[in-house]
Design a protein around this motif. Structure first.
Motif, PDB file in Angstrom:
ATOM      1  N   LEU A 156       0.844  -1.187   0.000  1.00 51.32           N
ATOM      2  CA  LEU A 156       0.000   0.000   0.000  1.00 51.32           C
ATOM      3  C   LEU A 156       0.885   1.245   0.000  1.00 51.32           C
ATOM      4  N   PHE A 157       0.944   1.921  -1.144  1.00 45.73           N
ATOM      5  CA  PHE A 157       1.636   3.208  -1.236  1.00 45.73           C
ATOM      6  C   PHE A 157       0.702   4.266  -0.647  1.00 45.73           C
ATOM      7  N   ALA A 264      -5.265   9.279  -1.517  1.00 47.53           N
ATOM      8  CA  ALA A 264      -4.312   9.189  -0.412  1.00 47.53           C
ATOM      9  C   ALA A 264      -3.460   7.930  -0.456  1.00 47.53           C
ATOM     10  N   THR A 265      -3.931   6.875  -1.118  1.00 43.90           N
ATOM     11  CA  THR A 265      -3.187   5.621  -1.158  1.00 43.90           C
ATOM     12  C   THR A 265      -3.310   4.990  -2.541  1.00 43.90           C
ATOM     13  N   GLN A 266      -2.500   3.974  -2.765  1.00 40.08           N
ATOM     14  CA  GLN A 266      -2.634   3.151  -3.968  1.00 40.08           C
ATOM     15  C   GLN A 266      -2.170   1.735  -3.651  1.00 40.08           C
ATOM     16  N   PRO A 267      -3.077   0.756  -3.615  1.00 38.28           N
ATOM     17  CA  PRO A 267      -2.659  -0.622  -3.389  1.00 38.28           C
ATOM     18  C   PRO A 267      -2.181  -1.231  -4.705  1.00 38.28           C
ATOM     19  N   THR A 268      -0.884  -1.366  -4.859  1.00 38.04           N
ATOM     20  CA  THR A 268      -0.354  -1.850  -6.132  1.00 38.04           C
ATOM     21  C   THR A 268       1.023  -2.461  -5.929  1.00 38.04           C
ATOM     22  N   ALA A 269       1.626  -2.909  -7.019  1.00 42.78           N
ATOM     23  CA  ALA A 269       2.846  -3.707  -6.931  1.00 42.78           C
ATOM     24  C   ALA A 269       4.115  -2.862  -6.844  1.00 42.78           C
ATOM     25  N   ALA A 270       5.202  -3.542  -6.551  1.00 40.77           N
ATOM     26  CA  ALA A 270       6.491  -2.884  -6.355  1.00 40.77           C
ATOM     27  C   ALA A 270       6.919  -2.065  -7.559  1.00 40.77           C
ATOM     28  N   TRP A 271       6.493  -2.484  -8.781  1.00 38.07           N
ATOM     29  CA  TRP A 271       6.898  -1.740  -9.964  1.00 38.07           C
ATOM     30  C   TRP A 271       6.337  -0.318 -10.012  1.00 38.07           C
ATOM     31  N   THR A 273       6.868   1.914  -8.009  1.00 38.03           N
ATOM     32  CA  THR A 273       7.947   2.831  -7.615  1.00 38.03           C
ATOM     33  C   THR A 273       8.608   3.456  -8.839  1.00 38.03           C
ATOM     34  N   GLY A 274       8.767   2.674  -9.912  1.00 39.29           N
ATOM     35  CA  GLY A 274       9.374   3.208 -11.124  1.00 39.29           C
ATOM     36  C   GLY A 274       8.514   4.276 -11.768  1.00 39.29           C
ATOM     37  N   THR A 275       7.193   4.096 -11.711  1.00 34.62           N
ATOM     38  CA  THR A 275       6.288   5.102 -12.258  1.00 34.62           C
ATOM     39  C   THR A 275       6.354   6.381 -11.438  1.00 34.62           C
ATOM     40  N   LYS A 369      13.198   2.067   3.484  1.00 34.44           N
ATOM     41  CA  LYS A 369      13.773   0.924   2.772  1.00 34.44           C
ATOM     42  C   LYS A 369      12.639   0.097   2.161  1.00 34.44           C
ATOM     43  N   ILE A 370      12.016   0.657   1.140  1.00 37.83           N
ATOM     44  CA  ILE A 370      10.817   0.009   0.601  1.00 37.83           C
ATOM     45  C   ILE A 370      11.131  -1.303  -0.118  1.00 37.83           C
ATOM     46  N   ASN A 371      12.336  -1.417  -0.688  1.00 42.83           N
ATOM     47  CA  ASN A 371      12.673  -2.666  -1.380  1.00 42.83           C
ATOM     48  C   ASN A 371      12.757  -3.837  -0.403  1.00 42.83           C
TER      49      ASN A 371
END
Length: 432
Positions: A156-157, A264-271, A273-275, A369-371
């Motif tokens: 969850l971003f 306020a949030t975005q439930p999505t995948a690790a990729w 971060t690149g966007t 350290k999100i990774n």
């Protein structure tokens, strides 16, 4: 891979179920046997950042295997599956190695049982080294028809500033009930909705369903109206009824809405971060990440959204070199970490996740350290059953999701209808 998993791929080739059954290559794909013979040349099809990674690393493989030539062709995403389907159907025209997204592997293996090489004889030894969900996605029956490449663990971003303004502690968000309550506080304090969602798409529903440990089918039977499925769609309807979903169309709408700070949030995948880092540099420091909220306290706190693999086609005349390249690239910590650093392809190969790179603070995320957070969740992604009928299921679920979220219909009723239609179309039974 990143963006491509969300934009077009999921519904682009429904023809997989319809036209693909019309024929199968005459040549039967043998099981790949271990051999030390690495010579000659191979061709690989890929696209987007995956193609860039292959183009960058192929010369290193050639250098360590003198005389070997690896040709990487970027075939573009838009027509990739049309080309692959035609090649499998005709039994001609495919390269030695092809890139496949997870959602296509089982379908191709089922509809073209002689089209892809079964890698299990040489790859089975690596099973414990890979993301379990990815390994299952690459498996059909007793065969392994692709080698897992990149994972897409979901988290969850969140916008740090919006949470702070509303007095919400992100670490206190443990369950979806917690997040719904937090969303109401945030909307009252900031006017912002909770997250962006295309309410005509089944993607959000699918991610939640996998978090609950299920796909569209269960033990070969239609499972789109099970209690887990109803629970997933009911959560989305609750969010919509409380006006916490920012409805935006497709990928571009999602990016634009995020850039404009509408949610306020975005439930999505690790990729994702690149966007964020690539397209929203001006928002540096405003985002954080926490694990996906659980449905129940102590339950799964992640899911998957995307992911790809490499498959060897039965049309190859150089299985040994094709496998040597796939193994060198994907069952190798150095190469996997390199692709994470350079192309942001999150490793499905678990040994790579111990690399110190994953413990580096990320300035864009205020030093978090999100990774490492995502790496710790990879092993917990619930494996689900994938079939050759998943595309047809997804088309039916688009209408079910839209009816529930946009037309206010009862989640169980719309899912029951979708289940009956899917059972009729696929001639499968209904899961209990």
């Amino acid at each position: 891979m990143k963006k491509i998993h969300v934009i077009a791929g999921l519904a682009a080739v429904v023809a997989l179920s319809s036209c693909a059954t019309g024929g199968a290559p005459a040549k039967q794909a043998p099981k790949l046997a271990q051999s030390a013979k690495v010579s000659g040349s191979i061709k690989v099809w890929s696209w987007d950042v995956a193609a860039k990674a292959l183009q960058r690393l192929a010369p290193e493989f050639e250098k360590s295997h003198p005389g070997v030539k690896v040709e990487i062709e970027d075939i573009g995403y838009d027509n990739a599956y049309d080309k692959i389907t035609v090649g499998l159907k005709s039994g001609a025209g495919l390269p030695d190695v092809i890139t496949l997204e997870d959602t296509y592997i089982a379908g191709y293996a089922e509809h073209f049982p002689n089209g892809l090489v079964d890698l299990s004889p040489v790859a089975a030894k690596y099973q414990s080294d890979f993301d379990p969900a990815k390994w299952k996605a690459a498996t059909s029956g007793k065969g392994l028809y692709a080698m897992p490449w990149d994972s897409a663990p979901v988290g969850l971003f969140y916008r740090r500033d919006y949470f702070k303004q509303a007095g919400v502690d992100p670490e206190a968000v443990q369950t979806w009930d917690d997040l719904v309550k937090a969303g109401e506080k945030i909307k009252q304090a900031t006017g912002k909705r909770l997250f962006v969602s295309d309410l005509t798409s089944a993607a959000g529903f699918t991610t939640l369903l996998q978090q609950l440990g299920q796909g569209y089918f269960k033990d070969g039977k239609v499972a789109v109206n099970t209690p887990a499925a109803v629970r997933a769609l009911t959560l989305l309807k609750t969010l919509k009824d409380k006006d916490l979903l920012q409805n935006e169309k497709g990928w571009d709408g999602r990016v634009t809405a995020t850039k404009q700070g509408k949610a306020a949030t975005q439930p999505t995948a690790a990729w994702w971060t690149g966007t964020l880092t690539g397209e929203m540099a001006e928002l540096s420091g405003k985002f954080g990440v926490i694990p996906l909220p659980a449905f129940d306290q102590g339950g799964s706190r992640t899911s998957a959204n995307g992911g790809s693999a490499l498959a060897i086609t039965s049309q190859t005349k150089n299985q040994d070199t094709a496998w040597a390249f796939v193994e060198w690239l994907l069952a190798n910590k150095d190469q996997q970490v390199s692709m994470m650093k350079t192309e942001a392809l999150f490793p499905a190969y678990l040994p790579a996740l111990s690399d110190p790179f994953f413990d580096e603070p990320q300035p864009y995320f205020a030093g978090q350290k999100i990774n490492r957070l995502f790496a710790d969740q990879v092993r917990n992604i619930p494996p689900i059953e994938l079939t050759g009928d998943d595309k047809e299921a997804e088309e039916l679920l688009k209408k079910a999701v839209s009816d529930a979220l946009l037309n206010g219909k009862d989640p169980k009723a719309v899912l029951d209808t979708a289940a009956e239609q899917l059972a009729t179309a696929t001639k499968r039974g209904l899961a209990s």
